[in-house]
Design a protein around this motif. Sequence first.
Motif, PDB file in Angstrom:
ATOM      1  N   VAL A 188       0.826  -1.212   0.000  1.00  0.00           N
ATOM      2  CA  VAL A 188       0.000   0.000   0.000  1.00  0.00           C
ATOM      3  C   VAL A 188       0.859   1.260   0.000  1.00  0.00           C
ATOM      4  N   ASN A 189       2.090   1.145   0.528  1.00  0.00           N
ATOM      5  CA  ASN A 189       2.948   2.330   0.615  1.00  0.00           C
ATOM      6  C   ASN A 189       3.941   2.414  -0.538  1.00  0.00           C
ATOM      7  N   GLN A 190       3.677   1.708  -1.628  1.00  0.00           N
ATOM      8  CA  GLN A 190       4.565   1.806  -2.787  1.00  0.00           C
ATOM      9  C   GLN A 190       4.530   3.231  -3.335  1.00  0.00           C
ATOM     10  N   PRO A 191       5.688   3.850  -3.528  1.00  0.00           N
ATOM     11  CA  PRO A 191       5.707   5.239  -4.009  1.00  0.00           C
ATOM     12  C   PRO A 191       4.963   5.415  -5.327  1.00  0.00           C
ATOM     13  N   TYR A 192       4.382   6.546  -5.500  1.00  0.00           N
ATOM     14  CA  TYR A 192       3.682   6.994  -6.699  1.00  0.00           C
ATOM     15  C   TYR A 192       2.380   6.234  -6.972  1.00  0.00           C
ATOM     16  N   VAL A 193       2.402   4.902  -7.007  1.00  0.00           N
ATOM     17  CA  VAL A 193       1.242   4.137  -7.467  1.00  0.00           C
ATOM     18  C   VAL A 193       0.529   3.376  -6.353  1.00  0.00           C
ATOM     19  N   GLY A 194       1.085   3.353  -5.148  1.00  0.00           N
ATOM     20  CA  GLY A 194       0.468   2.635  -4.039  1.00  0.00           C
ATOM     21  C   GLY A 194      -0.789   3.320  -3.554  1.00  0.00           C
ATOM     22  N   ASN A 195      -1.649   2.544  -2.906  1.00  0.00           N
ATOM     23  CA  ASN A 195      -2.913   3.088  -2.430  1.00  0.00           C
ATOM     24  C   ASN A 195      -2.710   4.161  -1.357  1.00  0.00           C
ATOM     25  N   ALA A 196      -1.603   4.069  -0.619  1.00  0.00           N
ATOM     26  CA  ALA A 196      -1.329   5.038   0.445  1.00  0.00           C
ATOM     27  C   ALA A 196      -0.316   6.104   0.036  1.00  0.00           C
ATOM     28  N   ALA A 197       0.081   6.112  -1.247  1.00  0.00           N
ATOM     29  CA  ALA A 197       1.124   7.050  -1.687  1.00  0.00           C
ATOM     30  C   ALA A 197       0.739   8.505  -1.450  1.00  0.00           C
ATOM     31  N   PHE A 198      -0.563   8.794  -1.514  1.00  0.00           N
ATOM     32  CA  PHE A 198      -1.042  10.162  -1.296  1.00  0.00           C
ATOM     33  C   PHE A 198      -2.181  10.150  -0.274  1.00  0.00           C
ATOM     34  N   ALA A 199      -2.014   9.309   0.751  1.00  0.00           N
ATOM     35  CA  ALA A 199      -3.025   9.189   1.805  1.00  0.00           C
ATOM     36  C   ALA A 199      -2.622  10.022   3.018  1.00  0.00           C
ATOM     37  N   HIS A 200      -3.597  10.635   3.655  1.00  0.00           N
ATOM     38  CA  HIS A 200      -3.339  11.515   4.794  1.00  0.00           C
ATOM     39  C   HIS A 200      -4.247  11.136   5.953  1.00  0.00           C
ATOM     40  N   LYS A 201      -3.640  11.071   7.148  1.00  0.00           N
ATOM     41  CA  LYS A 201      -4.356  10.574   8.319  1.00  0.00           C
ATOM     42  C   LYS A 201      -4.439  11.613   9.441  1.00  0.00           C
ATOM     43  N   GLY A 202      -3.329  12.235   9.760  1.00  0.00           N
ATOM     44  CA  GLY A 202      -3.306  13.205  10.861  1.00  0.00           C
ATOM     45  C   GLY A 202      -4.167  14.413  10.561  1.00  0.00           C
ATOM     46  N   GLY A 203      -4.927  14.855  11.549  1.00  0.00           N
ATOM     47  CA  GLY A 203      -5.839  15.972  11.353  1.00  0.00           C
ATOM     48  C   GLY A 203      -5.156  17.247  10.902  1.00  0.00           C
ATOM     49  N   ILE A 204      -3.961  17.532  11.444  1.00  0.00           N
ATOM     50  CA  ILE A 204      -3.225  18.747  11.063  1.00  0.00           C
ATOM     51  C   ILE A 204      -2.826  18.673   9.595  1.00  0.00           C
ATOM     52  N   HIS A 205      -2.375  17.482   9.160  1.00  0.00           N
ATOM     53  CA  HIS A 205      -2.004  17.299   7.755  1.00  0.00           C
ATOM     54  C   HIS A 205      -3.205  17.550   6.849  1.00  0.00           C
ATOM     55  N   VAL A 206      -4.332  16.947   7.207  1.00  0.00           N
ATOM     56  CA  VAL A 206      -5.524  17.058   6.379  1.00  0.00           C
ATOM     57  C   VAL A 206      -5.993  18.510   6.301  1.00  0.00           C
ATOM     58  N   SER A 207      -5.989  19.185   7.422  1.00  0.00           N
ATOM     59  CA  SER A 207      -6.394  20.591   7.437  1.00  0.00           C
ATOM     60  C   SER A 207      -5.518  21.405   6.492  1.00  0.00           C
ATOM     61  N   ALA A 208      -4.224  21.060   6.442  1.00  0.00           N
ATOM     62  CA  ALA A 208      -3.295  21.800   5.578  1.00  0.00           C
ATOM     63  C   ALA A 208      -3.517  21.487   4.103  1.00  0.00           C
ATOM     64  N   ILE A 209      -3.696  20.192   3.761  1.00  0.00           N
ATOM     65  CA  ILE A 209      -3.843  19.864   2.337  1.00  0.00           C
ATOM     66  C   ILE A 209      -5.154  20.364   1.767  1.00  0.00           C
ATOM     67  N   LEU A 210      -6.145  20.575   2.635  1.00  0.00           N
ATOM     68  CA  LEU A 210      -7.387  21.140   2.147  1.00  0.00           C
ATOM     69  C   LEU A 210      -7.188  22.584   1.683  1.00  0.00           C
ATOM     70  N   ARG A 211      -6.192  23.245   2.274  1.00  0.00           N
ATOM     71  CA  ARG A 211      -5.865  24.615   1.847  1.00  0.00           C
ATOM     72  C   ARG A 211      -4.984  24.590   0.597  1.00  0.00           C
ATOM     73  N   ASP A 212      -3.990  23.693   0.612  1.00  0.00           N
ATOM     74  CA  ASP A 212      -3.084  23.577  -0.531  1.00  0.00           C
ATOM     75  C   ASP A 212      -2.387  22.219  -0.427  1.00  0.00           C
ATOM     76  N   SER A 213      -2.608  21.354  -1.404  1.00  0.00           N
ATOM     77  CA  SER A 213      -2.081  19.985  -1.340  1.00  0.00           C
ATOM     78  C   SER A 213      -0.557  19.941  -1.318  1.00  0.00           C
ATOM     79  N   ARG A 214       0.081  21.033  -1.761  1.00  0.00           N
ATOM     80  CA  ARG A 214       1.553  21.057  -1.766  1.00  0.00           C
ATOM     81  C   ARG A 214       2.148  21.029  -0.360  1.00  0.00           C
ATOM     82  N   THR A 215       1.322  21.275   0.652  1.00  0.00           N
ATOM     83  CA  THR A 215       1.846  21.273   2.021  1.00  0.00           C
ATOM     84  C   THR A 215       2.349  19.887   2.427  1.00  0.00           C
ATOM     85  N   TYR A 216       1.699  18.810   1.903  1.00  0.00           N
ATOM     86  CA  TYR A 216       2.121  17.457   2.288  1.00  0.00           C
ATOM     87  C   TYR A 216       2.159  16.482   1.110  1.00  0.00           C
TER      88      TYR A 216
END
Length: 538
Positions: A286-314
């Motif tokens: 799942v954590n395979q870079p680029y193509v894995g299911n978790a490659a662009f997955a976000h879990k922590g609330g602070i991370h999610v709050s940031a990517i909602l503003r601009d995905s480049r944050t994480y």
Amino acid sequence: MSKSISIFDTTLRDGTQGEGISLSADDKVKIAKKLDALGVHYIEGGIPGSNSKDIEFFKRVQDLGLTSKVTAFGSTRRKGSIADQDANLLRILESGVSAATLVGKSWDFHVHTALQTTLEENLAMIYDSIAFLKQRGLEVIFDAEHFFDGFKNNPEYAVAVLSKARDAGADWLVMCDTNGGSLPHEISDIVTSLTGQLPGAPLGIHTHNDCELAVANTLSAVQAGVQHVQGTMNGYGERCGNANLCSIIPNLQLKLGYDCIGDDKLRTLTNTARYISEIANVNMPVNQPYVGNAAFAHKGGIHVSAILRDSRTYEHIEPEKVGNKQRVLVSELAGQSNIVSKAQDMGLAFDPASEQSKHIIGKIKELEHEGYQFEGADASLELLLREANGELQELFTFESFKMLVEKSAGQPVVSEAFVKVNVAGESIYTAAEGNGPVNALDNALRKALVQYFPTLKEMHLADYKVRVLDDKDATAAKVRVLIESKNFENAWNTVGVSSNVIEASWEALVDSMRYALLGQISPEQTHESAVRQGLINH
């Protein structure tokens, strides 16, 4: 102007040497078509004549009209023999390919120990074999086996091997880190040295991943002057695998500015990787870079709050560039932002200040307290959110199921499931056997639904996990079941929780079917359409 890199895929040959990977001729044809659509320049199909599958593949591939060049793999002539009488070389010609990959020894230790011949005879074997195929109109890629180990021990001889192959007319001189033990700075130094000793030589790189450096070594080689890259999809290969083209291609193209397969093709990378993993019946990490299911997955609330503003944050790139997508996980670490983001991804109107939204957030937290885990069950979470928002059309309803598990002395266990569901007002009762209770339930439920929803034929259970949530209750403990389902395009996870493992499994199984049917029209229309198309009988 960006520099072009030639991409050589050896999934069908070197990749099949990986543990647990076995491809039929039909599998190979499917993968070859997918690789061709991705835009790789070479597809190495296998070893002609080595087995019936490869013989059939080379026959069938000639009629596919592929743009990629299909290559056949073989070794140089045997010691003391004549090239035009060598069975291996003749089989390459008989395969009908326009390009061949020949492997030869470049480490003096291997010449003496493995081939048990002289250094001079090995050079003659390389020259004669390449010249033989070139005289008959084939493009020849020469793979210098154990090149980097050979160079470290006897650089003069390793260079002489490449020089001899070049003299014979080889179109590519590929340096192989066969044992996978070299480091990026060693690769870079050696390739840089060669560009001086063999100016203008068409150099290539083939690395293995025994030190977790195959991708890094490949990038180092390219930056030092290599223009031809070999690897496999998802890094399949012997021992620890080959260089992973799913990482190499986007790194070269997006990070270093090289031209590999074109931006439009790059957007199909994730789909290609997952399709090939499905055909090979190997679960992708799942954590395979680029193509894995978790490659662009976000879990922590602070991370999610940031990517909602601009995905480049994480996120280091836009996931869509490689055909992947951003995912927000909901777990005990999630804040309100995670759930808002999930709803937005589904196109749902979700006002976190509304009573309805507060209710669903509270329900999710309550379910997690009971043992549900939505972090790894996005599909169950989506169903929950859609249901709360009034946007879930229930195409079938559960009525009952029964299980029969029988064990006779000296006989294997037999599991049989009896399922009753309601579809379009009609109560349907089916029975099916399976190699276990869950498999039997899956077969019975699918049997009941597929006549109304034939697309369910395309999905299957890919993984099944059970976790005991409170082991102090021993066999009466509550369990969580996580089911992964797949079709040729997508994978999704569903969850069920109960003190009865069969009930938890059923809950996750039903959710997997409900998710597969999202967006379907009414069962009556689906059934009529399927009959018209001949997918099912009246």
